[in-house]
Design a protein around this motif. Sequence first.
Motif, PDB file in Angstrom:
ATOM      1  N   GLU A 561      22.418  15.779  -1.925  1.00 27.66           N
ATOM      2  CA  GLU A 561      21.652  14.811  -1.225  1.00 27.66           C
ATOM      3  C   GLU A 561      20.434  15.357  -0.762  1.00 27.66           C
ATOM      4  OE1 GLU A 561      20.674  11.072  -0.605  1.00 27.66           O
ATOM      5  OE2 GLU A 561      22.269  11.726  -1.818  1.00 27.66           O
ATOM      6  N   ALA A 562      20.717  16.560   0.156  1.00 28.62           N
ATOM      7  CA  ALA A 562      19.494  17.278   0.715  1.00 28.62           C
ATOM      8  C   ALA A 562      18.385  17.678  -0.345  1.00 28.62           C
ATOM      9  CB  ALA A 562      20.101  18.244   1.447  1.00 28.62           C
ATOM     10  N   LEU A 563      19.120  18.195  -1.631  1.00 25.49           N
ATOM     11  CA  LEU A 563      17.976  18.531  -2.446  1.00 25.49           C
ATOM     12  C   LEU A 563      17.129  17.506  -2.995  1.00 25.49           C
ATOM     13  CD1 LEU A 563      17.332  21.140  -4.297  1.00 25.49           C
ATOM     14  CD2 LEU A 563      19.118  20.316  -5.829  1.00 25.49           C
ATOM     15  N   LYS A 564      17.884  16.193  -3.418  1.00 27.67           N
ATOM     16  CA  LYS A 564      17.409  15.064  -3.778  1.00 27.67           C
ATOM     17  C   LYS A 564      15.970  14.513  -2.610  1.00 27.67           C
ATOM     18  CE  LYS A 564      21.062  12.908  -5.801  1.00 27.67           C
ATOM     19  NZ  LYS A 564      22.018  11.392  -6.037  1.00 27.67           N
ATOM     20  N   ARG A 565      16.228  14.788  -1.202  1.00 24.43           N
ATOM     21  CA  ARG A 565      15.480  14.453  -0.186  1.00 24.43           C
ATOM     22  C   ARG A 565      14.195  15.493  -0.117  1.00 24.43           C
ATOM     23  NH1 ARG A 565      20.034  13.249   2.805  1.00 24.43           N
ATOM     24  NH2 ARG A 565      20.004  15.392   3.713  1.00 24.43           N
ATOM     25  N   ALA A 566      14.662  16.837  -0.615  1.00 23.37           N
ATOM     26  CA  ALA A 566      13.501  17.872  -0.693  1.00 23.37           C
ATOM     27  C   ALA A 566      12.832  17.595  -1.768  1.00 23.37           C
ATOM     28  CB  ALA A 566      14.463  19.213  -0.761  1.00 23.37           C
ATOM     29  N   LEU A 567      13.231  17.248  -3.026  1.00 23.32           N
ATOM     30  CA  LEU A 567      12.377  17.043  -4.076  1.00 23.32           C
ATOM     31  C   LEU A 567      11.617  15.958  -4.026  1.00 23.32           C
ATOM     32  CD1 LEU A 567      11.733  17.654  -6.985  1.00 23.32           C
ATOM     33  CD2 LEU A 567      13.732  16.069  -7.688  1.00 23.32           C
ATOM     34  N   GLU A 568      11.745  14.711  -3.130  1.00 25.10           N
ATOM     35  CA  GLU A 568      11.189  13.699  -3.009  1.00 25.10           C
ATOM     36  C   GLU A 568      10.011  14.132  -1.868  1.00 25.10           C
ATOM     37  OE1 GLU A 568      11.236   9.035  -1.307  1.00 25.10           O
ATOM     38  OE2 GLU A 568      13.242  10.440  -1.085  1.00 25.10           O
ATOM     39  N   GLU A 569      10.089  14.944  -0.974  1.00 23.39           N
ATOM     40  CA  GLU A 569       9.084  15.436  -0.173  1.00 23.39           C
ATOM     41  C   GLU A 569       8.351  16.424  -0.833  1.00 23.39           C
ATOM     42  OE1 GLU A 569       7.136  16.250   3.558  1.00 23.39           O
ATOM     43  OE2 GLU A 569       8.513  14.572   2.858  1.00 23.39           O
ATOM     44  N   ALA A 570       8.769  17.148  -1.954  1.00 23.81           N
ATOM     45  CA  ALA A 570       7.951  18.250  -2.680  1.00 23.81           C
ATOM     46  C   ALA A 570       6.865  17.495  -3.513  1.00 23.81           C
ATOM     47  CB  ALA A 570       8.764  19.176  -3.396  1.00 23.81           C
ATOM     48  N   ILE A 571       7.367  16.252  -4.101  1.00 27.54           N
ATOM     49  CA  ILE A 571       6.606  15.595  -4.941  1.00 27.54           C
ATOM     50  C   ILE A 571       5.679  15.015  -4.435  1.00 27.54           C
ATOM     51  CG2 ILE A 571       6.403  13.503  -6.479  1.00 27.54           C
ATOM     52  CD1 ILE A 571       9.357  14.251  -7.552  1.00 27.54           C
ATOM     53  N   ARG A 572       5.826  14.324  -3.144  1.00 28.38           N
ATOM     54  CA  ARG A 572       5.160  13.795  -2.170  1.00 28.38           C
ATOM     55  C   ARG A 572       3.864  14.623  -1.692  1.00 28.38           C
ATOM     56  NH1 ARG A 572       4.574  12.518   3.170  1.00 28.38           N
ATOM     57  NH2 ARG A 572       6.603  13.547   3.510  1.00 28.38           N
ATOM     58  N   THR A 573       4.253  15.596  -1.124  1.00 28.47           N
ATOM     59  CA  THR A 573       3.549  16.694  -0.597  1.00 28.47           C
ATOM     60  C   THR A 573       2.698  17.757  -1.695  1.00 28.47           C
ATOM     61  OG1 THR A 573       5.230  18.084  -0.088  1.00 28.47           O
ATOM     62  CG2 THR A 573       4.366  16.499   1.647  1.00 28.47           C
ATOM     63  N   ALA A 617      16.158  14.513 -10.283  1.00 28.20           N
ATOM     64  CA  ALA A 617      15.207  13.651 -10.297  1.00 28.20           C
ATOM     65  C   ALA A 617      15.617  12.556 -10.629  1.00 28.20           C
ATOM     66  CB  ALA A 617      13.921  14.049 -10.794  1.00 28.20           C
ATOM     67  N   GLU A 618      16.509  12.535 -11.932  1.00 28.65           N
ATOM     68  CA  GLU A 618      17.071  11.580 -12.488  1.00 28.65           C
ATOM     69  C   GLU A 618      17.881  10.534 -11.608  1.00 28.65           C
ATOM     70  OE1 GLU A 618      19.263  10.100 -16.559  1.00 28.65           O
ATOM     71  OE2 GLU A 618      18.767  12.111 -16.275  1.00 28.65           O
ATOM     72  N   SER A 619      18.876  11.540 -10.889  1.00 26.64           N
ATOM     73  CA  SER A 619      19.811  10.848  -9.955  1.00 26.64           C
ATOM     74  C   SER A 619      19.211  10.394  -8.832  1.00 26.64           C
ATOM     75  CB  SER A 619      21.047  11.761  -9.657  1.00 26.64           C
ATOM     76  OG  SER A 619      20.181  13.176  -8.918  1.00 26.64           O
ATOM     77  N   ALA A 620      18.164  10.759  -8.420  1.00 26.50           N
ATOM     78  CA  ALA A 620      17.256  10.222  -7.108  1.00 26.50           C
ATOM     79  C   ALA A 620      16.430   9.202  -7.596  1.00 26.50           C
ATOM     80  CB  ALA A 620      16.754  11.372  -6.513  1.00 26.50           C
ATOM     81  N   GLY A 621      16.221   8.702  -8.847  1.00 28.11           N
ATOM     82  CA  GLY A 621      15.456   7.662  -9.249  1.00 28.11           C
ATOM     83  C   GLY A 621      13.830   8.402  -9.262  1.00 28.11           C
ATOM     84  N   LEU A 622      13.667   9.856  -9.178  1.00 30.88           N
ATOM     85  CA  LEU A 622      12.298  10.086  -9.057  1.00 30.88           C
ATOM     86  C   LEU A 622      11.587  10.661 -10.284  1.00 30.88           C
ATOM     87  CD1 LEU A 622      12.960  12.465  -5.910  1.00 30.88           C
ATOM     88  CD2 LEU A 622      11.786  10.156  -6.152  1.00 30.88           C
ATOM     89  N   LEU A 623      12.289  10.519 -11.629  1.00 30.35           N
ATOM     90  CA  LEU A 623      11.678  10.784 -12.917  1.00 30.35           C
ATOM     91  C   LEU A 623      10.499  10.280 -13.200  1.00 30.35           C
ATOM     92  CD1 LEU A 623      14.694  10.577 -15.519  1.00 30.35           C
ATOM     93  CD2 LEU A 623      13.437  12.633 -14.622  1.00 30.35           C
ATOM     94  N   GLY A 624       9.961   9.047 -12.602  1.00 30.68           N
ATOM     95  CA  GLY A 624       8.821   8.543 -12.768  1.00 30.68           C
ATOM     96  C   GLY A 624       7.493   9.735 -12.215  1.00 30.68           C
ATOM     97  N   ALA A 625       7.674   9.733 -10.831  1.00 29.03           N
ATOM     98  CA  ALA A 625       7.095  10.311  -9.899  1.00 29.03           C
ATOM     99  C   ALA A 625       6.862  11.845 -10.397  1.00 29.03           C
ATOM    100  CB  ALA A 625       7.484  10.438  -8.482  1.00 29.03           C
ATOM    101  N   LEU A 626       7.963  12.292 -10.665  1.00 31.57           N
ATOM    102  CA  LEU A 626       7.916  13.625 -11.142  1.00 31.57           C
ATOM    103  C   LEU A 626       7.239  14.059 -12.593  1.00 31.57           C
ATOM    104  CD1 LEU A 626       8.986  16.946 -11.265  1.00 31.57           C
ATOM    105  CD2 LEU A 626      11.272  15.868 -12.306  1.00 31.57           C
ATOM    106  N   GLY A 627       7.283  12.997 -13.502  1.00 33.30           N
ATOM    107  CA  GLY A 627       6.495  12.884 -14.781  1.00 33.30           C
ATOM    108  C   GLY A 627       4.926  13.171 -14.519  1.00 33.30           C
TER     109      GLY A 627
END
Length: 833
Positions: A561-573, A617-627
């Motif tokens: 879960e922490a990794l998901k939040r970190a990935l979301e932050e990494a994509i955003r920043t 990214a897939e489990s966190a629903g971030l595939l679209g932003a990552l792509g």
Amino acid sequence: MLCLLVASALPVRADARAPETEPGFDPVSPSPRPAGDWLRDYRMLAAAAPVHCSTPDIPSLDRHAPARAFILEPRAAQSQSQPLIATIKDPIVERFIVLAEAADGCIRVHESGRSLPFEQRSLSSPFPNARLPAALGETPAVAIVIDHQSVRPWIELIPEARFQCLSEQLWIAISMFTGMLATLFVIALLVTRYQRSRLTLAYLAYLIALQFYQLQALGLGPAWLPFWPPPSAHHLLQAFAAGTAVIGLSLLAITFLRPGGWMRSVLIASVALSAGGFYLAAFNAGAYRFGAAILPLLAILVIVLLARRLREGEPAMRWFAVGLAAALGGGGIQAAAVVTQGAWLPPMAAFAFPLGNVIESICWLIAILMRLRATNLSLQHRLIHEAQHDPLTGLRSRASMHAHLVNAIAAAKSSPHPTPGLIFIDLGGFRRINDRFGQARGDQVLCCFSTMLRELGLEAEAIGRFGGDEFMVLMRRDAHWSHTEGAAATILARFREPIRIDDDSVLIRPDIGLLRITADYDSVDEVLQDADRALQVSKQFGGRRATPFESRMREDAKAQEALKRALEEAIRTHQLDLHYQPIVTFESMTPVGFEALLRWQRPGQKSIAVEQVFVVAESAGLLGALGERIIELALAQIADWQRRGVWSPGLFLSINACEQQLIDGRFLDDLHGALQTHGVDACALRLELSERSLGTDLDWSRLVLPRLLNQHILLGVDNFGAGLASLTMLTDLQPDFIKVDRSLVAALPNLPRAQHLARIGCLLAEQIGSLAVAEGIETQGQLDTLREFGFEHGQGRLIAAPMSGAETAGWLQLAARAHDQPLTENSWQMKLH
């Protein structure tokens, strides 16, 4: 009502005798002379009456209506004691004419009846009546009865005081009858407002028809209602009332008894014929008898149908039968009197039919309420069943399983016995089944899986569908933990082979998480979280396995879960970056393309593999932003290399993608838009898909390839030899290149099986028209072996390590100078096809 309508249509016999009277009164004798002769005689008497007598209006006869005359012979002693009232105990008779000569020679004529104004009666009474003179003359007093349907000789002479008392009792009875019908109507209205149904509406229609018929039949309409039509409309109202009464009664009976097939058709036809006959009686009196003649058949059909329904044992049907018997009994009393022509009836017996109607209406209301209650209980039970069971599979619903889990937690806290086990099942790849075969076939798969799950004979307390393609098996509380593990193994073994659904073969891949429900749990959410954690571990290890929950999984889940939040932050920043590794031809070591490798630099943290980033990214629903981020970085870099003049049109850049991105059309749409924005040719880009994603039921040729070819984008297969892709799927996919996995390349010098697989990969690529690329080349020995096997292209640290965009630009310049060839010359440029 049926009996009364039948009775009203029966003709009077010519030899009918007058009814017997109570002691103290002479009988009323039927006259041998026709009624018309008596009227003629009394007209002559009226013409010869003394001058002081008023001239009476002697009515005439309707030649189409039957008429009978009866001689009234009161005893002399009785006639002198108190006035007498001549009455007919038939409240529905049309005309009742009483002709009498007083002792002074004056003629008295009184006419009353249902078809005449109510105020013409000598006394206010439901019975037509006329007051006789205190002293009669020599000519006998005569009563004439006229009725289109039937002449009933229910004539009696009663002292006025007694008749007045009797009339008051009858008015009270009629008022009670009308009030009870009105009360029942109000109750029925309230019931209909509470629960509107065909049965309650039919009951309302029945009460309205019954009330209307009684007002018309008893002649009370003109007396009580100022808007009632005049007497001239009597025949029309009578026909309409009778026909409506038949329809109202039959409609309720048919609605309540629910006949089917031929019985329903015959009942409806009988109702139509009978009601039609009564309606036509407004124009032809004979039609009334036809309508009444159909009623016995209708009554027999209703009784037969009721007898069948009584066998079913429904309590409401018994009340309906009691009501019908009361109506038939009340009407039968009056009908019997008509048939016997002269049977004596007490005055109150003339209202046996209305009394039977009241009892019938009450009993039928009770029956309807019981039927509605039974229907509501049935509906309630059905709703409870639907709430507790999944409508598609028939298994326990999510809410029901939640309740079972609550009870299991409470039992675990209160009982020292073994705790129940929970089996949490997810059908891996079910979404692909839906995509390939359609949702209808997906529902069939869920139903088939549910049926087979029930048939396994697990020691389960409850089996339910928790949602989507997730199922749950809660074992019995007395079942040992080994039984839970054995049940999971049974499920896996049962679905090891594909199942047949119609003409399709579908492979169901259950992933299972196991959990003991102990006293440590306080809520269902905690149970579900731990069961899901065990399930996710099963998926991470390739699925088709059962994994018991362990406490360390909670920490792993927190880290994930922490990794998901970190990935979301990494994509955003914009913490993500791409490095590029060249793919070269072995013959000249010149580049043909590059692979873009995702890099996530986390301060103080070790790097994360690209595949793990996609999983997170897939489990966190971030595939679209990552792509979007990867596309933007890759195409921006190609555009930068083009501006620097180091990028040749023959080169390509491959980026990693997952199957979910390719299925989602938004990823390809974003890619197409970004290509146009950066001015990059689509041929300069390749999409790499891991072979692990190909070992599924996804229909690539239908869902993915058309969209790729539409946008001129080529697809390559990565990690060949590490996945589950079938040769058929690789042939259908027709990839632009196939990359042999680095683990296979690393084992080439020492592992013969790896060498055989590498040769197969190279031959396969050649046969399907794809380029064979070896990745992860670290040593010269690996490179030599690959060349020996026929490989011509590869990548790895032996050739060049992954570099940043600027470093890659410099590497390209060095590569061009090393071969002493200008960048624009195509002699060293290698195309894939």
